[in-house]
Enzyme design. Structure first.
Site, PDB file in Angstrom:
ATOM      1  N   ASP A  66       0.840  -1.205   0.000  1.00 39.32           N
ATOM      2  CA  ASP A  66       0.000   0.000   0.000  1.00 39.32           C
ATOM      3  C   ASP A  66       0.876   1.257   0.000  1.00 39.32           C
ATOM      4  O   ASP A  66       0.374   2.379  -0.109  1.00 39.32           O
ATOM      5  CB  ASP A  66      -1.009  -0.005   1.156  1.00 39.32           C
ATOM      6  CG  ASP A  66      -0.349  -0.019   2.519  1.00 39.32           C
ATOM      7  OD1 ASP A  66       0.889  -0.183   2.598  1.00 39.32           O
ATOM      8  OD2 ASP A  66      -1.079   0.120   3.529  1.00 39.32           O
ATOM      9  N   SER A  67       2.202   1.064   0.049  1.00 44.68           N
ATOM     10  CA  SER A  67       3.124   2.184  -0.179  1.00 44.68           C
ATOM     11  C   SER A  67       2.882   2.799  -1.555  1.00 44.68           C
ATOM     12  O   SER A  67       3.349   3.901  -1.830  1.00 44.68           O
ATOM     13  CB  SER A  67       4.579   1.713  -0.059  1.00 44.68           C
ATOM     14  OG  SER A  67       4.796   0.563  -0.863  1.00 44.68           O
ATOM     15  N   ASP A 105      -1.170  -6.010  -0.265  1.00 49.79           N
ATOM     16  CA  ASP A 105      -1.468  -5.363   1.021  1.00 49.79           C
ATOM     17  C   ASP A 105      -2.955  -5.098   1.158  1.00 49.79           C
ATOM     18  O   ASP A 105      -3.604  -4.606   0.221  1.00 49.79           O
ATOM     19  CB  ASP A 105      -0.739  -4.014   1.100  1.00 49.79           C
ATOM     20  CG  ASP A 105       0.408  -4.037   2.080  1.00 49.79           C
ATOM     21  OD1 ASP A 105       0.430  -4.901   2.967  1.00 49.79           O
ATOM     22  OD2 ASP A 105       1.299  -3.173   1.933  1.00 49.79           O
ATOM     23  N   LYS A 135      -1.275  -9.350   2.720  1.00 49.09           N
ATOM     24  CA  LYS A 135      -0.501  -8.925   3.887  1.00 49.09           C
ATOM     25  C   LYS A 135      -1.346  -7.948   4.675  1.00 49.09           C
ATOM     26  O   LYS A 135      -2.061  -7.132   4.081  1.00 49.09           O
ATOM     27  CB  LYS A 135       0.815  -8.271   3.459  1.00 49.09           C
ATOM     28  CG  LYS A 135       1.629  -7.727   4.640  1.00 49.09           C
ATOM     29  CD  LYS A 135       3.031  -7.328   4.241  1.00 49.09           C
ATOM     30  CE  LYS A 135       3.173  -5.930   3.711  1.00 49.09           C
ATOM     31  NZ  LYS A 135       2.676  -4.855   4.606  1.00 49.09           N
ATOM     32  N   GLU A 137      -1.352  -5.463   8.486  1.00 47.53           N
ATOM     33  CA  GLU A 137      -0.560  -4.922   9.589  1.00 47.53           C
ATOM     34  C   GLU A 137      -1.224  -5.231  10.926  1.00 47.53           C
ATOM     35  O   GLU A 137      -2.463  -5.238  11.020  1.00 47.53           O
ATOM     36  CB  GLU A 137      -0.411  -3.394   9.428  1.00 47.53           C
ATOM     37  CG  GLU A 137       0.380  -3.020   8.188  1.00 47.53           C
ATOM     38  CD  GLU A 137       0.602  -1.517   8.049  1.00 47.53           C
ATOM     39  OE1 GLU A 137       0.290  -0.761   9.004  1.00 47.53           O
ATOM     40  OE2 GLU A 137       1.089  -1.097   6.983  1.00 47.53           O
ATOM     41  N   GLU A 204       9.242  -4.430  10.329  1.00 49.77           N
ATOM     42  CA  GLU A 204       9.689  -3.136   9.779  1.00 49.77           C
ATOM     43  C   GLU A 204      10.153  -2.197  10.890  1.00 49.77           C
ATOM     44  O   GLU A 204       9.475  -2.049  11.918  1.00 49.77           O
ATOM     45  CB  GLU A 204       8.542  -2.466   8.992  1.00 49.77           C
ATOM     46  CG  GLU A 204       8.962  -1.087   8.451  1.00 49.77           C
ATOM     47  CD  GLU A 204       8.008  -0.487   7.431  1.00 49.77           C
ATOM     48  OE1 GLU A 204       7.034  -1.165   7.037  1.00 49.77           O
ATOM     49  OE2 GLU A 204       8.248   0.665   7.028  1.00 49.77           O
TER      50      GLU A 204
HETATM   51  O1  KIV Z   1       3.560  -1.113   1.671  1.00 47.18           O
HETATM   52  C1  KIV Z   1       4.690  -1.591   1.562  1.00 47.18           C
HETATM   53  O2  KIV Z   1       5.413  -1.394   0.569  1.00 47.18           O
HETATM   54  C2  KIV Z   1       5.172  -2.420   2.655  1.00 47.18           C
HETATM   55  C3  KIV Z   1       6.629  -2.797   2.655  1.00 47.18           C
HETATM   56  C4  KIV Z   1       7.469  -1.618   2.900  1.00 47.18           C
HETATM   57  C5  KIV Z   1       6.916  -3.914   3.581  1.00 47.18           C
HETATM   58  O3  KIV Z   1       4.440  -2.750   3.515  1.00 47.18           O
END
Ligand code: KIV
Length: 293
Positions: A66-67, A105, A135, A137, A204
């Site tokens: 989600d970055s 994410d 993924k 959090e 992280e």
């Molecule tokens: O959103 C993302 O790119 C991430 C990574 C930095 C692990 O969660």
């Protein structure tokens, strides 16, 4: 060794790979045996088809992080990222890859309310993208949700330590675990996620000794980012490691300086357009009678 060939002949090509077997969640989980991972797991982020094509032969996992909110959309945080964005980019990355496991994410607000909400969101992501894992959090607070998803056929990667979706609660992006209470909490989170059935865990922005202790003490592989070289694998945001941004976190190593190289290429293009040096004979269409030779 690569088990497929990639058709990169045009930027519009529909790739036609030799069928290969994609990396699976159980095979990633099995890379850690008796508490050790012989060969570290390689993970990078990807948000687009073309980048996925280029990274796929080198990675065990591609993360549609989600970055992308910040990297692709210029948002200030990952909070505004939506399921629609994750599905669109996730499907592109799956189309551009054959070998790596693709994990997507779960964006903020799409899973925290209940295990049922998480299942609805995760199943949509998997149906619309073809990805094999999600993924999310969170540590102890998300353990029941992770167990719920795993029991229903959704492989999950956990993410603890510095969790960017919690930026408002954490008060920023500082590395975590500087005092004993915070260190114990991160270790408890890591154990809870692993025991809930996650097949891997992103650690992280944590103190190195916490990452080492978590890697030693939990059964699923740890994937470090700003954590420790002793983690079972590593992940970076691809645009960071390619040097596309002037400012990056301390934990990023730049393996290239693409920002400078793109600037140079754009300047050369602009110069040739302005001087009419581009396009040349080679790049234009002419009827045969009008060709110069
Ligand atoms: O959103 C993302 O790119 C991430 C990574 C930095 C692990 O969660």
């Amino acid at each position: 060794m690569s088990t497929f060939t990639i058709d990169t002949s045009t930027s519009r090509a529909t790739p036609s790979p030799v069928p290969g077997k994609r990396t699976t969640a159980p095979s990633i989980r099995a890379r850690k045996a008796d508490g050790r991972t012989e060969q570290p797991i390689v993970m990078l982020t990807a948000y687009t088809m073309r980048l996925a094509q280029l990274l796929d032969p080198h990675c065990d996992m591609l993360l549609v992080g989600d970055s992308l909110g910040q990297v692709i959309y210029g948002l200030p945080t990952t909070i505004p990222v939506t399921l629609d964005m994750m599905c669109a980019h996730g499907a592109a990355v799956v189309r551009g890859s054959w070998h790596a496991l693709v994990a997507i994410d779960m964006p903020f607000g799409s899973y925290e309310e209940s295990p049922e909400q998480a299942f609805r969101s995760a199943s949509r992501v998997m149906k619309e993208t073809g990805a094999a894992a999600v993924k999310l959090e969170g540590g102890e607070a998300m353990a029941a949700t992770i167990a719920f998803l795993v029991a229903r056929g959704i492989p999950v990667i956990g993410h603890v330590g510095l969790t960017p979706q919690a930026v408002n609660a954490l008060g920023g992006y500082r590395a975590r675990g500087r005092d004993d209470a915070e260190a114990s909490k991160i270790l408890a989170d890591a154990r809870a996620v692993s025991e809930a059935g996650a097949f891997a865990l992103v650690l992280e922005g944590v103190m190195e000794e916490i990452a080492d202790e978590a890697t030693r003490s939990i059964s699923c592989p740890t994937i470090g980012i700003g954590a420790s070289a002793q983690c079972d694998g590593q992940v970076l945001v691809t645009e960071d490691m390619l040097g596309l941004f002037e400012r990056t976190p301390r934990f990023v190593k730049r393996f290239d300086d693409l920002a400078a190289r793109i600037g140079e290429a754009a300047a050369a293009y602009a110069g040739e357009v302005r001087s009419r040096a581009f396009p040349t004979e080679e790049q234009i269409y002419r009827t045969p009678a009008k060709r110069s030779s």
